[in-house]
Design a protein around this motif. Sequence first.
Motif, PDB file in Angstrom:
ATOM      1  N   GLN A 151      -6.993   3.773  -5.978  1.00 27.34           N
ATOM      2  CA  GLN A 151      -5.588   4.381  -6.710  1.00 27.34           C
ATOM      3  C   GLN A 151      -4.822   3.170  -7.157  1.00 27.34           C
ATOM      4  N   CYS A 152      -4.840   3.175  -8.617  1.00 28.05           N
ATOM      5  CA  CYS A 152      -4.127   1.857  -9.134  1.00 28.05           C
ATOM      6  C   CYS A 152      -2.872   2.259  -8.890  1.00 28.05           C
ATOM      7  N   PRO A 153      -1.914   1.014  -8.835  1.00 25.32           N
ATOM      8  CA  PRO A 153      -0.493   1.107  -8.567  1.00 25.32           C
ATOM      9  C   PRO A 153       0.300   1.651  -9.623  1.00 25.32           C
ATOM     10  N   PRO A 154       1.478   2.522  -9.384  1.00 30.83           N
ATOM     11  CA  PRO A 154       1.975   3.035 -10.854  1.00 30.83           C
ATOM     12  C   PRO A 154       2.250   1.635 -11.776  1.00 30.83           C
ATOM     13  N   PRO A 155       2.339   1.950 -13.012  1.00 28.42           N
ATOM     14  CA  PRO A 155       2.448   0.922 -13.975  1.00 28.42           C
ATOM     15  C   PRO A 155       3.835   0.124 -13.465  1.00 28.42           C
ATOM     16  N   ARG A 156       4.853   0.677 -13.322  1.00 30.06           N
ATOM     17  CA  ARG A 156       6.132  -0.019 -13.143  1.00 30.06           C
ATOM     18  C   ARG A 156       6.087  -1.007 -12.117  1.00 30.06           C
ATOM     19  N   ASP A 157       5.014  -0.676 -11.232  1.00 29.84           N
ATOM     20  CA  ASP A 157       4.970  -1.585 -10.032  1.00 29.84           C
ATOM     21  C   ASP A 157       3.706  -2.575 -10.290  1.00 29.84           C
TER      22      ASP A 157
ATOM     23  N   SER B  55      -7.756  -5.124  -3.159  1.00 30.72           N
ATOM     24  CA  SER B  55      -8.787  -4.811  -4.204  1.00 30.72           C
ATOM     25  C   SER B  55      -9.410  -3.468  -4.106  1.00 30.72           C
ATOM     26  N   TRP B  56      -9.617  -3.277  -2.794  1.00 27.26           N
ATOM     27  CA  TRP B  56     -10.228  -1.806  -2.386  1.00 27.26           C
ATOM     28  C   TRP B  56      -9.119  -0.626  -2.945  1.00 27.26           C
ATOM     29  N   ALA B  57      -7.942  -0.845  -2.535  1.00 29.32           N
ATOM     30  CA  ALA B  57      -6.843  -0.044  -2.629  1.00 29.32           C
ATOM     31  C   ALA B  57      -6.683   0.208  -4.037  1.00 29.32           C
TER      32      ALA B  57
ATOM     33  N   LEU C  41       0.717  -1.373   0.043  1.00 25.88           N
ATOM     34  CA  LEU C  41      -0.053  -0.031   0.011  1.00 25.88           C
ATOM     35  C   LEU C  41       0.959   1.411  -0.048  1.00 25.88           C
ATOM     36  N   SER C  42       2.063   1.142  -0.068  1.00 25.35           N
ATOM     37  CA  SER C  42       3.184   2.179   0.011  1.00 25.35           C
ATOM     38  C   SER C  42       2.886   3.149  -1.162  1.00 25.35           C
ATOM     39  N   TYR C  43       2.351   2.713  -2.274  1.00 25.41           N
ATOM     40  CA  TYR C  43       2.151   3.627  -3.384  1.00 25.41           C
ATOM     41  C   TYR C  43       1.175   4.693  -3.147  1.00 25.41           C
TER      42      TYR C  43
END
Length: 187
Positions: free
Chosen positions: A83-89, A77-79, A45-47
């Motif tokens: 907010q979607c994780p950055p693409p690189r992640d 799933s809620w996260a 969740l740090s992103y």
Amino acid sequence: MSGVTAEAKARVDALLFEPLAGLSRKRGISAEAHEKSLARLRGWLSYMSDDNLRAMVDLIARHASKGVWPEEGLIRSWAMTLQCPPPRDCAYARSLIKSAMGRQAMAEGWAVELFQVAKKLGPPPGKYIISRLKQDADNNRHRRRVIRENIEIGRATPNEKRWLEGWHAELAEIEAIQSAVEEGADA
């Protein structure tokens, strides 16, 4: 997520875990397994932005049946919905873009739409989703043409310009992922 700093984990602790300190582990889950789950979430969740971590506190608290932590998969799933994780992640989205389906999507002009849905939904899309992605790609082609025309005559809104920039940024990311695959194959 790889390369998560201690500072990022501390931010998740302060904004998410400390406000939820009263929640207990699920019955039948060992303390060790529960701590490992929380550690994975702490890194994963740090992103998220500070505001979205605070929103997660409310979401988790509302779904904490009888003061018990919800399942780790639900929290992830809620996260991703917030907010979607950055693409690189987003390993799955990168992997899909590298695959035969990703190359086909690029050749047929629906790679951006595939990349976006892969970051949001995860599993490989079926025939119905692919047909919708192709429709979305057609709509987006028209939208890009209209926005470019509006830019040329000075009538494009800031939102239109941001959308077009975002679409091109996604395309550049896809091209970078696919060119890395091609360079790896040549080596």
